[in-house]
Design a protein around this motif. Structure first.
Motif, PDB file in Angstrom:
ATOM      1  N   TYR A  28      24.896 -31.764  -1.894  1.00  0.00           N
ATOM      2  CA  TYR A  28      24.950 -30.621  -1.978  1.00  0.00           C
ATOM      3  C   TYR A  28      23.308 -30.035  -2.284  1.00  0.00           C
ATOM      4  O   TYR A  28      23.167 -28.932  -2.280  1.00  0.00           O
ATOM      5  N   GLY A  29      22.361 -30.955  -2.230  1.00  0.00           N
ATOM      6  CA  GLY A  29      21.131 -30.713  -2.912  1.00  0.00           C
ATOM      7  C   GLY A  29      20.359 -29.734  -1.924  1.00  0.00           C
ATOM      8  O   GLY A  29      19.480 -28.949  -2.306  1.00  0.00           O
ATOM      9  N   ASP A  30      20.686 -29.864  -0.331  1.00  0.00           N
ATOM     10  CA  ASP A  30      20.099 -28.929   0.638  1.00  0.00           C
ATOM     11  C   ASP A  30      20.898 -27.844   1.017  1.00  0.00           C
ATOM     12  O   ASP A  30      20.614 -27.338   2.096  1.00  0.00           O
ATOM     13  N   VAL A  31      22.034 -28.021   0.678  1.00  0.00           N
ATOM     14  CA  VAL A  31      23.037 -26.771   0.963  1.00  0.00           C
ATOM     15  C   VAL A  31      22.713 -25.303   0.359  1.00  0.00           C
ATOM     16  O   VAL A  31      22.573 -25.113  -0.869  1.00  0.00           O
ATOM     17  N   THR A  32      22.496 -24.471   1.289  1.00  0.00           N
ATOM     18  CA  THR A  32      22.560 -23.043   0.863  1.00  0.00           C
ATOM     19  C   THR A  32      23.675 -22.216   1.550  1.00  0.00           C
ATOM     20  O   THR A  32      24.113 -22.645   2.385  1.00  0.00           O
ATOM     21  N   THR A  33      23.891 -21.234   0.820  1.00  0.00           N
ATOM     22  CA  THR A  33      24.664 -20.125   1.282  1.00  0.00           C
ATOM     23  C   THR A  33      24.555 -18.546   0.848  1.00  0.00           C
ATOM     24  O   THR A  33      23.635 -18.669  -0.164  1.00  0.00           O
ATOM     25  N   THR A  34      24.853 -17.674   1.471  1.00  0.00           N
ATOM     26  CA  THR A  34      24.539 -16.508   1.240  1.00  0.00           C
ATOM     27  C   THR A  34      25.690 -15.605   0.420  1.00  0.00           C
ATOM     28  O   THR A  34      26.613 -15.595   0.968  1.00  0.00           O
ATOM     29  N   VAL A  35      25.385 -15.217  -0.821  1.00  0.00           N
ATOM     30  CA  VAL A  35      26.598 -14.532  -1.596  1.00  0.00           C
ATOM     31  C   VAL A  35      26.076 -13.446  -2.464  1.00  0.00           C
ATOM     32  O   VAL A  35      24.836 -13.240  -2.408  1.00  0.00           O
ATOM     33  N   LEU A  36      26.890 -12.666  -2.977  1.00  0.00           N
ATOM     34  CA  LEU A  36      26.418 -11.420  -3.912  1.00  0.00           C
ATOM     35  C   LEU A  36      26.001 -11.963  -5.098  1.00  0.00           C
ATOM     36  O   LEU A  36      26.647 -12.647  -5.867  1.00  0.00           O
ATOM     37  N   ILE A  37      24.687 -11.616  -5.688  1.00  0.00           N
ATOM     38  CA  ILE A  37      24.212 -11.935  -6.733  1.00  0.00           C
ATOM     39  C   ILE A  37      24.000 -10.378  -7.647  1.00  0.00           C
ATOM     40  O   ILE A  37      23.266  -9.693  -7.097  1.00  0.00           O
ATOM     41  N   LYS A  38      24.356 -10.371  -8.696  1.00  0.00           N
ATOM     42  CA  LYS A  38      24.106  -9.264  -9.657  1.00  0.00           C
ATOM     43  C   LYS A  38      22.688  -9.090 -10.073  1.00  0.00           C
ATOM     44  O   LYS A  38      21.983 -10.007 -10.580  1.00  0.00           O
ATOM     45  N   GLN A  39      22.210  -7.852  -9.867  1.00  0.00           N
ATOM     46  CA  GLN A  39      20.918  -7.759 -10.129  1.00  0.00           C
ATOM     47  C   GLN A  39      20.568  -7.030 -11.342  1.00  0.00           C
ATOM     48  O   GLN A  39      21.661  -6.810 -12.116  1.00  0.00           O
ATOM     49  N   ASP A  40      19.450  -7.208 -11.951  1.00  0.00           N
ATOM     50  CA  ASP A  40      18.978  -6.464 -13.398  1.00  0.00           C
ATOM     51  C   ASP A  40      19.634  -4.964 -13.263  1.00  0.00           C
ATOM     52  O   ASP A  40      19.925  -4.672 -14.621  1.00  0.00           O
ATOM     53  N   ASP A  41      19.455  -4.300 -12.408  1.00  0.00           N
ATOM     54  CA  ASP A  41      19.924  -2.927 -12.501  1.00  0.00           C
ATOM     55  C   ASP A  41      21.410  -2.709 -12.325  1.00  0.00           C
ATOM     56  O   ASP A  41      22.101  -1.520 -12.191  1.00  0.00           O
ATOM     57  N   GLY A  42      22.257  -4.032 -12.144  1.00  0.00           N
ATOM     58  CA  GLY A  42      23.675  -3.700 -12.197  1.00  0.00           C
ATOM     59  C   GLY A  42      24.345  -3.674 -10.734  1.00  0.00           C
ATOM     60  O   GLY A  42      25.305  -3.935 -10.590  1.00  0.00           O
TER      61      GLY A  42
END
Length: 387
Positions: A316-330
């Motif tokens: 998994y070291g080089d595996v990436t994916t796109t997900v929803l990440i919560k930002q500082d502003d919510g």
């Protein structure tokens, strides 16, 4: 699967599908006691037991020893239901508590007739039970010490046993006609693919002739493909795959590469919210009749894992994916993340030649599936999604 009189303990249920349960003896599976943790795995030393294998387990490189099954047969075996019953064909007759593990009088000859409590037991590197001097499987406590047994093989102090937590395999029942259709569909999907890749968790992703892609994420399809690879060393009905990277999936031999894909397939068939311990994986393998072997009254899945290796950082070291990440502003924004960092916190694991390495890879893949499902970016998500 065979009819078994287990050497120990009362009956307990393993839930295999919604509303359905299969029963398995404590000796019906085998793996060393090991968790999902960092470092390298190792087997328990033999505490004087005299258990032994009933023969050589099926090793990587070996073709299926028995007659070949088609995908329709495999789908029917794991998902068929009697039209007049809400129990699948393999669930067997209901049985009551049996204090020391023998078969209830109503036991028949199908998968549901395997009984016993689900305890962590002493095992070797291939997950084969190490029997004590009286021929009983040996439950162990949290420190790995053998738990004293009575004359009939039941633990004297039940407070010391480690019960195996089992999640549900998300495989619903279906009429035979539907199962045949789904078997034909997965064979056609793979046979007509123009490209094969994997997702972040290692599940198969198919590119169709029209350029669209499809992740094989249905639990039933994943479980059927898992059984096919682990028992047949191939995907029956599929003779060729695009390119050469996945030729090992259709060569008719069980290889370490097959096992690596199989870990993700089993993860894809499981309850993504429930941890799959090595013990749980072993019981599932026994229920699915993955090269089951019987010695005396003990039945277990016997596969040679000596050539299988798993390293979390390599996988998994080089595996990436796109997900929803919560930002500082919510707000929540689609963000590319590294799986090894986001899911595992850069905590490594390495295992070589053991069942525990295989089972840890299964649960790691399940953990990744849970993560990408929990934070998945919906197809119609705008650039910024409010909480």
């Amino acid at each position: 699967m065979k009819n078994v009189a287990t050497a120990t303990a009362p009956a307990a249920l393993i839930a295999m599908s919604v509303g359905v349960a299969a029963l398995v003896p404590v000796g019906a599976s085998a793996q060393e006691h090991g968790g999902h943790e960092s470092g390298s795995d190792h087997s328990h030393e033999d505490h004087g037991g005299q258990g032994q294998k009933g023969g050589k387990g099926r090793a990587p490189g070996e073709a299926s020893a028995g007659g070949h099954r088609g995908m329709e047969d495999i789908f029917r075996d794991i998902g068929s239901a009697d039209e007049d019953s809400d129990r699948p064909s393999w669930a067997g007759e209901k049985g009551g508590k049996n204090e020391h593990g023998g078969q209830p009088g109503s036991a028949g000859s199908t998968r549901g007739d395997l009984y016993g409590d689900l305890y962590v037991i002493l095992r070797d590197d291939d997950g084969v039970p190490i029997l004590n001097e009286d021929g009983f499987v040996q439950p162990i406590d949290a420190e790995g010490n053998p738990i004293p047994l009575d004359d009939e093989g039941a633990p004297i102090d039940l407070s010391l046993v480690q019960e195996v937590e089992m999640g549900r395999l998300n495989v619903g029942r279906a009429p035979t006609s539907v199962l045949i259709q789904r078997a034909d569909e997965v064979v056609a999907l793979l046979s007509t693919a123009t490209a094969i890749t994997t997702d972040a968790a290692g599940r198969l992703v198919v590119t169709n002739p029209d350029g669209t892609t499809k992740t094989i994420d249905a639990p039933l399809e994943n479980l059927a493909l898992y059984v096919a690879l682990m028992t047949e060393g191939t995907i029956p009905g599929v003779t060729d795959l695009p390119g050469t990277d996945f030729d090992f999936l259709v060569d008719g031999e069980l290889t370490p590469e097959d096992m690596a894909v199989a870990t993700s397939l089993l993860a894809g068939a499981s309850d993504k919210f429930e941890t799959l311990s090595p013990d749980a994986v072993a019981y599932i393998n026994a229920i699915l009749d993955i090269n089951d072997t019987t010695v005396g009254d003990v039945t277990y899945s016997d596969v040679d894992y000596s050539t299988y290796n798993y390293d979390r950082s390599d996988t998994y070291g080089d595996v990436t994916t796109t997900v929803l990440i919560k930002q500082d502003d919510g707000s929540w924004l689609p963000t590319e993340v590294n799986i090894y960092d986001a899911v595992f916190g850069n905590e490594d694991y390495s295992g070589t030649g053991t069942f525990t390495a295989f089972a840890t890879a299964v649960d790691d893949a399940r953990t990744v599936i849970n993560y990408i499902h929990e934070y998945a970016v919906p197809a119609d998500t705008p650039a910024e999604a409010e909480e």
